[in-house]
Design a protein around this motif. Sequence first.
Motif, PDB file in Angstrom:
ATOM      1  N   ARG A  39      -5.819  -2.159   0.636  1.00 24.95           N
ATOM      2  CA  ARG A  39      -4.850  -3.249   0.713  1.00 24.95           C
ATOM      3  C   ARG A  39      -4.731  -3.975  -0.629  1.00 24.95           C
ATOM      4  O   ARG A  39      -3.635  -4.305  -1.079  1.00 24.95           O
ATOM      5  CB  ARG A  39      -5.253  -4.242   1.811  1.00 24.95           C
ATOM      6  N   GLY A  40      -5.894  -4.202  -1.267  1.00 21.77           N
ATOM      7  CA  GLY A  40      -5.857  -4.885  -2.557  1.00 21.77           C
ATOM      8  C   GLY A  40      -5.138  -4.071  -3.616  1.00 21.77           C
ATOM      9  O   GLY A  40      -4.346  -4.602  -4.396  1.00 21.77           O
ATOM     10  N   ALA A  41      -5.401  -2.770  -3.629  1.00 16.88           N
ATOM     11  CA  ALA A  41      -4.762  -1.912  -4.626  1.00 16.88           C
ATOM     12  C   ALA A  41      -3.265  -1.790  -4.376  1.00 16.88           C
ATOM     13  O   ALA A  41      -2.468  -1.743  -5.312  1.00 16.88           O
ATOM     14  CB  ALA A  41      -5.425  -0.541  -4.618  1.00 16.88           C
ATOM     15  N   LYS A  42      -2.869  -1.748  -3.104  1.00 18.29           N
ATOM     16  CA  LYS A  42      -1.440  -1.660  -2.787  1.00 18.29           C
ATOM     17  C   LYS A  42      -0.709  -2.913  -3.249  1.00 18.29           C
ATOM     18  O   LYS A  42       0.426  -2.851  -3.744  1.00 18.29           O
ATOM     19  CB  LYS A  42      -1.249  -1.450  -1.292  1.00 18.29           C
ATOM     20  N   LYS A  43      -1.371  -4.063  -3.089  1.00 19.11           N
ATOM     21  CA  LYS A  43      -0.749  -5.305  -3.542  1.00 19.11           C
ATOM     22  C   LYS A  43      -0.545  -5.294  -5.049  1.00 19.11           C
ATOM     23  O   LYS A  43       0.423  -5.849  -5.572  1.00 19.11           O
ATOM     24  CB  LYS A  43      -1.617  -6.491  -3.133  1.00 19.11           C
ATOM     25  N   ARG A  44      -1.487  -4.697  -5.745  1.00 13.91           N
ATOM     26  CA  ARG A  44      -1.365  -4.637  -7.197  1.00 13.91           C
ATOM     27  C   ARG A  44      -0.498  -3.468  -7.647  1.00 13.91           C
ATOM     28  O   ARG A  44      -0.300  -3.264  -8.836  1.00 13.91           O
ATOM     29  CB  ARG A  44      -2.764  -4.517  -7.825  1.00 13.91           C
ATOM     30  N   MET A  45      -0.091  -2.657  -6.681  1.00 12.96           N
ATOM     31  CA  MET A  45       0.775  -1.506  -6.938  1.00 12.96           C
ATOM     32  C   MET A  45       0.134  -0.562  -7.944  1.00 12.96           C
ATOM     33  O   MET A  45       0.768  -0.083  -8.889  1.00 12.96           O
ATOM     34  CB  MET A  45       2.146  -1.958  -7.439  1.00 12.96           C
ATOM     35  N   LEU A  46      -1.171  -0.319  -7.713  1.00  9.55           N
ATOM     36  CA  LEU A  46      -1.908   0.556  -8.625  1.00  9.55           C
ATOM     37  C   LEU A  46      -2.316   1.866  -7.971  1.00  9.55           C
ATOM     38  O   LEU A  46      -3.063   2.643  -8.564  1.00  9.55           O
ATOM     39  CB  LEU A  46      -3.178  -0.156  -9.128  1.00  9.55           C
TER      40      LEU A  46
END
Length: 444
Positions: free
Chosen positions: A410-417
Amino acid sequence: MKPLIIIYGSTGTGKSDLAVELATRYNGEIINADAMQMYNGLPIITNKLTTEEQRGIPHHLLGSIELHEDPWVVTQFKKEATRIISEIRGRGKLPIVVGGTSYYLDGLLLKGLVEDQPALEGGAHPEAMLAKLREVDPVIADKWHPNDARKIRTSLEIYFATGRRASDIYAEQRIKKESKWASKDTAQTHGLGEILLFWLYAQREVLNERLDQRVDKMVRSGLLGETAEVYDYLQQRLAAGETVDRSKGIWQSIGFRQFEPYLTAVKATPDAGPALAKLKEAGIEETKAATRQYAKYQVRWMTMKTIASLQEEKLLDRLYLLDSTDISRWKQEVLEKGVELARQFLADEQLPPPTDMSDTAREVLAGSVERSNREDTPCRKTCDICQKTLLTEELWQAHITSRKHAKAVRGAKKRMLIPAHAVPSRSLVAVEPEPSEQDSKQHQ
């Protein structure tokens, strides 16, 4: 009869106290099998028994090496411990081996790969060692986790000592072991004599609270003073131009690493009160967390490695789990049961089944045997999001369905990484799965 008592157990369960009680009652001497307690000095960091707590019982391999020395390899410990066991018996006394370094105890009790392994030069980088291992023994290199520097180092040491690949030696030993035990139902004796094994066990939640309280007591007793001594000693060696391999030895002791930022700040800005107080508190909390993690690792080693080996060598019926969860009942559950089992053992009487010791013993031993009999599916997968490598399909599935991985996704998706290929399909639908116990089994 050549009796030998060996006491396993994680930190904070009362192993040393039981060893002293048994030695007092049955004319014994104690051999330390804790790698950190082998170092001279630093009684608080290494949690040594005080002179009063030793109660006049001879203790061997306790404070026997200096801070600049490397920790002993397993074969070195086995050779010296075996010699001391023989000397203790020569005096007509009972040898008792106790410690939290399980691979020392396993190395003493179970036959190792080679009798003499040379140590690699200190300072060898884990990545360089893994690259060399892949060159000389790709089979065993694929088996080990890339962060498991100890196993990588040991496999290389085996190759350099014997000129043969560790994977080949392992395969041969499996064949020999299967052939050896095919015609035997029980192991009446061992190369070290007749053996009685204790495993002091405490439920994790209760033990964690106990360990936190112990760290607080260590701080009150002078832990910071000892860590400062180690820090000053390190700076002296570095100032003299020495190369210090901090990946092993006393530098890996719990407490020093966690307080090092605080100690560095004290030397730089001794008057920075609020900032130092914050670093000190962080050091205490990190020491507690590291101690809890180490206790968890010790239990995991016991349940996933030692018990499997004891079962293979028909020694599992000599392993008695003593429940030290409730410290108020330590005398009844650990001391009295341990003393009576030792009496029966030394009198050559029939010993009761280990599962009869307590409900905890029955549940934990049965669960450990079940896990040791379970064959995991080998694989090698790396989670690009969490930067973790898993070595079995079971651990991989547990990881990608864990709460920790879902949070990272979820955190990585928010950062679009997240690159499209890096997200396992199950991760996309894992909204909030329950944490998996198996996720903790991946090698640190």
